[in-house]
Write an enzyme that holds these catalytic residues in place. Structure first.
Site, PDB file in Angstrom:
ATOM      1  N   SER A 223       0.974  -1.379  -0.023  1.00 59.96           N
ATOM      2  CA  SER A 223      -0.001  -0.007  -0.071  1.00 59.96           C
ATOM      3  C   SER A 223       0.820   1.384  -0.123  1.00 59.96           C
ATOM      4  O   SER A 223       1.543   1.606  -1.144  1.00 59.96           O
ATOM      5  CB  SER A 223      -0.983  -0.073   1.058  1.00 59.96           C
ATOM      6  OG  SER A 223      -2.011   0.813   1.144  1.00 59.96           O
ATOM      7  N   GLU A 342      -9.486  -5.785  -3.143  1.00 60.75           N
ATOM      8  CA  GLU A 342      -9.036  -4.682  -2.780  1.00 60.75           C
ATOM      9  C   GLU A 342     -10.233  -3.508  -2.293  1.00 60.75           C
ATOM     10  O   GLU A 342      -9.840  -2.448  -1.598  1.00 60.75           O
ATOM     11  CB  GLU A 342      -8.233  -3.844  -3.747  1.00 60.75           C
ATOM     12  CG  GLU A 342      -6.904  -4.816  -4.198  1.00 60.75           C
ATOM     13  CD  GLU A 342      -5.965  -4.773  -3.247  1.00 60.75           C
ATOM     14  OE1 GLU A 342      -5.806  -3.863  -2.304  1.00 60.75           O
ATOM     15  OE2 GLU A 342      -4.862  -5.501  -3.436  1.00 60.75           O
ATOM     16  N   HIS A 430      -7.699  -5.823   1.187  1.00 59.45           N
ATOM     17  CA  HIS A 430      -6.401  -5.089   0.930  1.00 59.45           C
ATOM     18  C   HIS A 430      -5.525  -5.405   2.172  1.00 59.45           C
ATOM     19  O   HIS A 430      -6.026  -5.103   3.267  1.00 59.45           O
ATOM     20  CB  HIS A 430      -6.887  -3.601   0.962  1.00 59.45           C
ATOM     21  CG  HIS A 430      -5.803  -2.577   0.785  1.00 59.45           C
ATOM     22  ND1 HIS A 430      -5.253  -2.627  -0.577  1.00 59.45           N
ATOM     23  CD2 HIS A 430      -5.371  -1.668   1.495  1.00 59.45           C
ATOM     24  CE1 HIS A 430      -4.337  -1.481  -0.395  1.00 59.45           C
ATOM     25  NE2 HIS A 430      -4.372  -1.174   0.710  1.00 59.45           N
TER      26      HIS A 430
END
Length: 517
Positions: A223, A342, A430
């Site tokens: 990320s 995600e 995610h």
């Protein structure tokens, strides 16, 4: 970032969804992981590691189960007082042997936070030339720390694992005309990225003492950390500091705000804090603000003032996609990918049915790609779209460009979910791959299938760090991504890694086509 939709409400939704996914990077696991890190920091040492000499002095960590751990090693001077919003400076020397048995404060807690942690095979000796992996944590550039991640399993694979902190929030990503005036021709704004480069420089100088090979360093992150990896691939200041790179959910098409725009936000913050002007007195007053004042009222999710890396013209000039398109990225082996859901952290409050109904352009092609079984499950369809728009299609774009430039490129897609949750989850959330990559269960222990997936992922990642090719370390051979076949290694719901050509091609083609409309 352009979107493939003509309807303004959906256009805003996609942009906000990507921003939310970034801001909440791995948020669901952060509290649990931090508790584990805090517990580890206060636990009694299981054994004593050998004394190791680094540039600033000698350090001694702990050893257990064949792994030596050195916690809280300073790689730069505390960026406090007059050093706030300056490039990181060399850490001071210390007398005697420094105890490396406790993690430092995180950069979300304090400014004195520029420390790293090392996990190495306990038997490693200087000159062993083991591969090195440097982990850059996620957390939307506002939270997280290196101490949340345990590199033990990588050390057991014969790798020296390093986890680093970097400045967060306004301490790490901030611009103001008064600061620009101090250093008009230098690097500005992206102090967190400067910290990451400082950590890599420290590793280059010192990692040999821990048995690592300074010429075989792999950077990897998730990320915000993956975004950082992509920018480090492009930053001239990071050239020669790593030999391989791995990006997990890296938002490759995320645009970098111009420095002038971030300066405008900085002025607004300063004025609210009672600091006026853009002269040396204003810079001094900004550096005199308390930690509470500095960290208060951070811009909300999806805000125009959201904390993000900026285009400073020195280290960052635009999006990763643009830099790769211009062939400016480091020509090193590159592994990247994302997860099957995600969009997981953006779903609450989502009126998926309305969003689905609003898609008008190329609707027939959209339904064929995103709902081939005609389920009309709006929640799942839109979740797939958000996943592809924010992560999967940008990953394919970067992979294509890097491979076209003659570089070894590997792509993954993590779809695995535990058996007990498979019926209710849309896919892997995610940040959900991190527990498998590090082979360290977080909230709940792995079942037998989960242990096998974690073992495979950890071995593939370690093998890539060793050789630049994940090969067949975790099971099936992982082919390169190339223009002809575009292989993707999937970690599917079945738990057995498998390869696929042109993965989700219809879906990603639909998203890509909209970027040119």
């Amino acid at each position: 970032m352009a979107t493939p939709f003509a309807v303004p409400s959906l256009q805003r939704f996609i942009a906000q969804a990507a921003a939310i996914a970034l801001i909440l990077a791995s948020c669901a696991a952060c509290t649990q992981a931090q508790k584990a890190a805090d517990s580890a920091a206060t636990a009694a040492p299981a054994g004593i590691a050998p004394i190791v000499g680094v540039g600033q002095g000698e350090v001694q960590g702990t050893a257990a189960d064949g792994v030596a751990v050195f916690k809280g090693l300073p790689f730069a001077a505390p960026p406090v007082g007059d050093l706030r919003w300056r490039e990181p400076q060399h850490a001071a020397n210390w007398p005697g042997v420094r105890a490396a048995t406790a993690f430092s404060a995180t950069c979300a807690q304090a400014e004195d936070c520029l420390y790293l942690n090392i996990y190495e095979p306990a038997s490693a000796k200087r000159g062993a030339n083991l591969p090195v992996m440097v982990w850059i944590h996620g957390g939307a550039f506002i939270f997280g720390s290196g101490s949340q991640y345990d590199g033990t399993q990588f050390a057991k694979q014969g790798v020296v694992a390093v986890t680093v902190n970097y400045r967060l929030g306004r301490a790490g990503w901030f611009a103001h005309p008064a600061l620009t005036a101090e250093n008009p021709n230098g690097s500005l704004g992206n102090y967190g990225l400067m910290d990451q480069i400082a950590a890599l420089n420290w590793v280059k100088v010192n990692i040999k003492a821990f048995g690592g090979d300074p010429k075989n360093v792999t950077i990897f992150g998730e990320s915000a950390g993956a975004i950082s990896v992509n920018y480090l691939m492009l930053a001239p200041q990071a050239k020669g500091l790593f030999a391989k790179a791995m990006s997990e959910s890296g938002f490759g098409r995320l645009a970098a705000r111009p420095l002038s725009s971030v300066e405008h936000s900085g002025v607004a913050f300063a004025e609210k804090a009672g600091v006026q002007g853009s002269d040396a007195a204003a810079a001094k007053a900004l550096r005199a603000l308390s930690w509470t004042e500095l960290t208060g009222n951070v811009a909300g999710i999806g805000s125009a003032d959201q904390i993000l890396p900026m285009a400073d013209g020195k280290m960052i000039t635009g999006s990763a996609a643009k830099g790769f398109a211009d062939a400016k990225e480091a020509h090193v082996p590159y592994l990247l990918g994302g997860n099957s859901d995600e969009a997981s952290l953006t779903r609450r409050g989502l009126n998926a049915a309305e969003r689905l109904a609003s898609i008008q352009q190329r609707r027939v092609a959209f339904i064929a790609a995103y709902d081939p079984a005609n389920t009309r499950d709006a929640d799942r369809i839109i979740a797939r779209l958000v996943t592809d728009t924010s992560i999967s299609e940008p990953d394919r774009d970067l992979a294509r460009l890097h491979a076209q430039h003659g570089n070894a490129t590997y792509v993954y897609h993590f779809s695995y979910t535990p058996v007990a949750q498979r019926a209710t989850l849309f896919g892997l959330a995610h940040g959900g791959e991190i527990a498998y990559v590090f082979n360290t269960p977080r909230a709940t222990p792995f079942d037998d299938e989960g242990r096998a997936v974690a073992s495979a992922a950890n071995k593939y990642w370690a093998q890539f760090a060793k050789t630049g090719d994940p090969d067949s370390a975790g099971g099936p051979k992982w082919p390169r991504f190339d223009a002809a076949e575009e292989y993707v290694m999937e970690f599917p719901a079945t738990g057995v890694p498998s390869t696929a050509k042109h993965f989700h091609k219809d879906r990603l083609d639909w998203v890509e086509a909209g970027l040119t409309k």
